[in-house]
Design a protein around this motif. Structure first.
Motif, PDB file in Angstrom:
ATOM      1  N   ALA A   1     -10.350  -3.921   0.925  1.00  0.00           N
ATOM      2  CA  ALA A   1      -9.323  -4.712   0.248  1.00  0.00           C
ATOM      3  C   ALA A   1      -7.925  -4.142   0.492  1.00  0.00           C
ATOM      4  O   ALA A   1      -6.973  -4.893   0.718  1.00  0.00           O
ATOM      5  CB  ALA A   1      -9.614  -4.773  -1.245  1.00  0.00           C
ATOM      6  N   VAL A   2      -7.802  -2.835   0.453  1.00  0.00           N
ATOM      7  CA  VAL A   2      -6.506  -2.196   0.697  1.00  0.00           C
ATOM      8  C   VAL A   2      -6.053  -2.438   2.123  1.00  0.00           C
ATOM      9  O   VAL A   2      -4.893  -2.782   2.382  1.00  0.00           O
ATOM     10  CB  VAL A   2      -6.589  -0.680   0.408  1.00  0.00           C
TER      11      VAL A   2
ATOM     12  N   THR B   1       0.883  -1.172   0.000  1.00  0.00           N
ATOM     13  CA  THR B   1       0.000   0.000   0.000  1.00  0.00           C
ATOM     14  C   THR B   1       0.917   1.218   0.000  1.00  0.00           C
ATOM     15  O   THR B   1       2.131   1.103  -0.162  1.00  0.00           O
ATOM     16  CB  THR B   1      -0.921   0.028   1.236  1.00  0.00           C
ATOM     17  N   SER B   2       0.353   2.397   0.207  1.00  0.00           N
ATOM     18  CA  SER B   2       1.159   3.617   0.209  1.00  0.00           C
ATOM     19  C   SER B   2       1.977   3.780   1.479  1.00  0.00           C
ATOM     20  O   SER B   2       2.805   4.690   1.569  1.00  0.00           O
ATOM     21  CB  SER B   2       0.251   4.840   0.024  1.00  0.00           C
TER      22      SER B   2
ATOM     23  N   PRO C   1      -8.786  -4.183  18.211  1.00  0.00           N
ATOM     24  CA  PRO C   1      -8.271  -5.560  18.150  1.00  0.00           C
ATOM     25  C   PRO C   1      -9.328  -6.620  17.909  1.00  0.00           C
ATOM     26  O   PRO C   1      -9.018  -7.689  17.379  1.00  0.00           O
ATOM     27  CB  PRO C   1      -7.585  -5.747  19.511  1.00  0.00           C
ATOM     28  N   ARG C   2     -10.583  -6.352  18.261  1.00  0.00           N
ATOM     29  CA  ARG C   2     -11.620  -7.373  18.092  1.00  0.00           C
ATOM     30  C   ARG C   2     -12.398  -7.214  16.792  1.00  0.00           C
ATOM     31  O   ARG C   2     -13.326  -7.983  16.536  1.00  0.00           O
ATOM     32  CB  ARG C   2     -12.577  -7.331  19.284  1.00  0.00           C
ATOM     33  N   GLU C   3     -12.032  -6.242  15.975  1.00  0.00           N
ATOM     34  CA  GLU C   3     -12.723  -6.089  14.690  1.00  0.00           C
ATOM     35  C   GLU C   3     -12.419  -7.279  13.791  1.00  0.00           C
ATOM     36  O   GLU C   3     -11.341  -7.867  13.828  1.00  0.00           O
ATOM     37  CB  GLU C   3     -12.306  -4.786  14.008  1.00  0.00           C
ATOM     38  N   ARG C   4     -13.386  -7.579  12.955  1.00  0.00           N
ATOM     39  CA  ARG C   4     -13.268  -8.765  12.095  1.00  0.00           C
ATOM     40  C   ARG C   4     -12.034  -8.715  11.201  1.00  0.00           C
ATOM     41  O   ARG C   4     -11.363  -9.737  11.000  1.00  0.00           O
ATOM     42  CB  ARG C   4     -14.529  -8.882  11.230  1.00  0.00           C
ATOM     43  N   ILE C   5     -11.705  -7.530  10.696  1.00  0.00           N
ATOM     44  CA  ILE C   5     -10.566  -7.415   9.794  1.00  0.00           C
ATOM     45  C   ILE C   5      -9.265  -7.792  10.493  1.00  0.00           C
ATOM     46  O   ILE C   5      -8.353  -8.353   9.885  1.00  0.00           O
ATOM     47  CB  ILE C   5     -10.488  -5.985   9.204  1.00  0.00           C
ATOM     48  N   MET C   6      -9.168  -7.517  11.790  1.00  0.00           N
ATOM     49  CA  MET C   6      -7.987  -7.895  12.553  1.00  0.00           C
ATOM     50  C   MET C   6      -7.979  -9.395  12.843  1.00  0.00           C
ATOM     51  O   MET C   6      -6.944 -10.064  12.726  1.00  0.00           O
ATOM     52  CB  MET C   6      -7.937  -7.104  13.861  1.00  0.00           C
ATOM     53  N   ARG C   7      -9.131  -9.925  13.204  1.00  0.00           N
ATOM     54  CA  ARG C   7      -9.212 -11.350  13.545  1.00  0.00           C
ATOM     55  C   ARG C   7      -8.957 -12.242  12.338  1.00  0.00           C
ATOM     56  O   ARG C   7      -8.467 -13.360  12.474  1.00  0.00           O
ATOM     57  CB  ARG C   7     -10.581 -11.658  14.159  1.00  0.00           C
TER      58      ARG C   7
ATOM     59  N   ARG D   1      -5.043  -6.038   2.610  1.00  0.00           N
ATOM     60  CA  ARG D   1      -3.771  -6.321   1.946  1.00  0.00           C
ATOM     61  C   ARG D   1      -2.598  -5.922   2.848  1.00  0.00           C
ATOM     62  O   ARG D   1      -1.613  -6.656   2.956  1.00  0.00           O
ATOM     63  CB  ARG D   1      -3.698  -5.583   0.608  1.00  0.00           C
ATOM     64  N   ALA D   2      -2.710  -4.774   3.499  1.00  0.00           N
ATOM     65  CA  ALA D   2      -1.636  -4.331   4.392  1.00  0.00           C
ATOM     66  C   ALA D   2      -1.504  -5.265   5.593  1.00  0.00           C
ATOM     67  O   ALA D   2      -0.386  -5.638   5.985  1.00  0.00           O
ATOM     68  CB  ALA D   2      -1.909  -2.899   4.854  1.00  0.00           C
ATOM     69  N   LEU D   3      -2.622  -5.653   6.178  1.00  0.00           N
ATOM     70  CA  LEU D   3      -2.581  -6.552   7.339  1.00  0.00           C
ATOM     71  C   LEU D   3      -2.087  -7.943   6.952  1.00  0.00           C
ATOM     72  O   LEU D   3      -1.334  -8.573   7.702  1.00  0.00           O
ATOM     73  CB  LEU D   3      -3.966  -6.631   7.978  1.00  0.00           C
ATOM     74  N   ASP D   4      -2.507  -8.432   5.792  1.00  0.00           N
ATOM     75  CA  ASP D   4      -2.011  -9.728   5.311  1.00  0.00           C
ATOM     76  C   ASP D   4      -0.499  -9.684   5.099  1.00  0.00           C
ATOM     77  O   ASP D   4       0.218 -10.646   5.408  1.00  0.00           O
ATOM     78  CB  ASP D   4      -2.704 -10.114   4.009  1.00  0.00           C
TER      79      ASP D   4
END
Length: 312
Positions: free
Chosen positions: A172-173, A141-142, A207-213, A176-179
């Protein structure tokens, strides 16, 4: 992309001689300092708002006030190592370091146009932390990640400083950064069995948001000692009157062998750092600007920290 790495030779020499037989505590933190810009126009990106003639009327007096406010908090925390984000360049980090009562060295990941002047840095006490390797990690990402390997109180530690894309970006962005962050962690642990990883930064997600989990926390490799605070409604950032723990520190379980043990952690908050308002319980972080109005504060985020017990 430029790295700047400033070391005090005196503190470097002291760092190789830890006191024997003493109980030691290593302290690490993170703070999004919110737009620490100088007053000088930059030719690589648009920073006109942070110039004397710009929208924010960003003059020397306001810049000096911002530095003094940040230095007050960092001095009071007195951490061994603290990651920073939203610092414009090496000059502002040097100016900040010079205003601190403690002699901090620093490393900065400076990416001019790509980061738009919102870069990452690491302040550290030279008698507590010795960097051995500094790298940039491509987040796809940037915003890049800053990786620093070194010895903290004589023990190996791997630190990654991040500022993840905001929720103004597509899911998606952000995924991608977390992955990419998790992929780097997995690769590091596979390639180097001695690694002990600590990730600190502004994740723009609780921390409990789905994108983090589903990404960084998809198994039990990492945990946050601050998670219980978030579950109790505490946070480092306020959105729509609600406290959210967007700034966090994640520890790998491998960190806790015979070398480190987790003691305590928290969100650093003092009354002077808050804009008090009876309509908002407990106030909210006192920013430099509230909307277009100059309020002369600190940041829209609060710092987070963790204390680690150093084994013999």
């Amino acid at each position: 992309m430029l790295f700047r790495h400033y070391i005090s030779l005196t503190f470097f020499l002291l760092a190789v001689m830890p006191a024997a037989g003493q109980q030691r505590t290593a302290t690490v933190g993170f703070w999004n300092v919110e737009n620490l810009f100088d007053t000088i126009p930059n030719m690589h990106y648009d920073d006109r708002a942070f110039t004397p003639q710009g929208r924010n009327k960003w003059n020397t007096a306001r810049y000096e006030s911002k530095l003094a406010n940040l230095a007050r908090v960092i001095d009071q925390m007195a951490l061994d190592v603290i990651g920073l984000c939203e610092v414009e360049n090496e000059g502002v980090v040097r100016d900040l370091a010079l205003r601190l009562r403690t002699d901090y060295n620093f490393i900065i990941l400076e990416e001019t146009a790509r980061a738009g002047g919102r870069n990452l840095a690491l302040l550290y006490k030279g008698d507590k932390f010795i960097p051995a390797d500094v790298r940039t990690i491509d987040s796809r990402t940037s915003r890049m990640f800053l990786y620093v390997r070194g010895e903290l109180h004589g023990r190996r530690i791997d630190i990654v400083v991040v500022h993840l894309p905001s929720k103004l970006n597509s899911r998606a962005v952000r995924e991608r950064a977390l992955d990419r962050l998790r992929s780097f962690a997995d690769s590091l642990h596979t390639a180097d069995t001695a690694s002990r990883l600590l990730i600190l930064g502004d994740f723009n997600a609780a921390p409990r948001e789905r994108i983090m989990r589903r990404t960084l926390l998809r198994d039990s490799m990492f945990f946050s000692p601050l998670a219980t605070l978030a579950a109790d409604g505490a946070g480092s950032y306020v959105y729509n009157g609600r406290w959210l723990l967007y700034d966090n520190i994640f520890l790998c379980h491998r960190l806790f062998d015979n070398h480190f043990g987790n003691r305590q952690s928290g969100i650093f908050i003092k009354p002077y750092m808050l804009h008090n308002d009876r309509t908002r319980r407990g106030g909210w972080p006192l920013r430099t600007f509230t909307g277009r109005r100059y309020t002369g504060g600190f940041s829209d985020h609060l710092p987070v920290w963790v204390a680690l017990e150093v084994g013999d």
